[in-house]
Design an enzyme around this catalytic site. Sequence first.
Site, PDB file in Angstrom:
ATOM      1  N   ASP A  71     -21.163  63.124  -4.114  1.00 26.49           N
ATOM      2  CA  ASP A  71     -20.621  64.376  -3.583  1.00 26.49           C
ATOM      3  C   ASP A  71     -20.918  65.523  -4.547  1.00 26.49           C
ATOM      4  O   ASP A  71     -20.035  66.331  -4.869  1.00 26.49           O
ATOM      5  CB  ASP A  71     -19.120  64.253  -3.340  1.00 26.49           C
ATOM      6  CG  ASP A  71     -18.602  65.362  -2.414  1.00 26.49           C
ATOM      7  OD1 ASP A  71     -19.426  65.973  -1.701  1.00 26.49           O
ATOM      8  OD2 ASP A  71     -17.383  65.618  -2.414  1.00 26.49           O
ATOM      9  N   ILE A  72     -22.154  65.590  -4.998  1.00 32.92           N
ATOM     10  CA  ILE A  72     -22.561  66.686  -5.874  1.00 32.92           C
ATOM     11  C   ILE A  72     -22.723  67.950  -5.031  1.00 32.92           C
ATOM     12  O   ILE A  72     -23.491  67.979  -4.076  1.00 32.92           O
ATOM     13  CB  ILE A  72     -23.872  66.346  -6.608  1.00 32.92           C
ATOM     14  CG1 ILE A  72     -23.639  65.176  -7.559  1.00 32.92           C
ATOM     15  CG2 ILE A  72     -24.406  67.554  -7.362  1.00 32.92           C
ATOM     16  CD1 ILE A  72     -24.883  64.726  -8.272  1.00 32.92           C
TER      17      ILE A  72
END
Length: 339
Positions: A71-72
């Site tokens: 979830d960058i």
Amino acid sequence: MKHPNIVTFISSFQERGLLYIVMEYCDGGDLMKKIQMQRGKLFTEDKILFWFVQICLGLKHIHDRKILHRDIKAQNIFLAQGDLKVKLGDFGIAKRLNNTLELARSCVGTPYYLSPEICDNKPYNNKTDMWSLGCVLYELCTLRHPFEACGLRQLVVCICRGRYAPPPGHYSPRLRQLIGQLFKVPPRDRPSINTLLKLPLLQSCIKQHLNTQVLEEEFSHTVLHSDRENRRPPPGPQCRAPEKERPPREEIKDPHKVGLYNHGNIPAQQHPVSQQQQHQHQHHLHGDQQQHLLTPEPYQLVAAAREEYLRRRDDANRYKLRAEKQLGSRGLMVIGRWF
């Protein structure tokens, strides 16, 4: 995980049925808020590289430990000490792999940062984080998302095609080429985080953010394995016991005449061998020869498999012809009865 470019976990506690996690305070807010505060004014390339290298160093730390962030995005990258220190945070949906070749399957992440393999519902690895990293770099250069659409379905199509508007031309060709490498649709074509940090564009900035001790610890390896493997001494000449010199052996031309005890240059007649020992030795040799004869060669296995295939194919063809004849005769009988 303790790293200068990762938000530090301090403690956790439960109260009234809720879990509270205490993290390091980042006084500069998140990177998305910083982008929105620009109001259309682009960042300088030096500023972009100054932040981007720190994001890469934090990502390298977790990838070396076989952890996927998954979830960058700009909202999960935080600024501290004003805007001098960048830290990667929010590991709520991170996943640890058992080995470097394992693939994850669950579809997680923010839609704008999803990789093509996740959109196609395919297994993925750490290269999906590299795609999201490219989205963050593109946002730093353009102040907007690389892939935008009216709906989720159109967004997925844009991501899977990998088509995006080129970044502004006043940035260097190396920076624009870096964005293109991170947006390669096949995961195998994207660089890993260790390959990325070896680029001259980024290498010159690394020493600004890590001290000598942390720099040696981070770049003395690429992947960390179990403690057992870390304790294992590295293979090499220093681990081998010294071998004793042995006299050269005389070539045995006829094992039945020489016997079992003719080692070195000692004549065979000095070692009396009984008839029973010779018989056991001959039986052992014949057994080995028989076992060698019974073991088929690879080409024999291939030939046998081909013969079996051809035989089954002929049987299937004969069955097909017989079935067609039976169906044809029944059709003629029905026609005769009809007329």
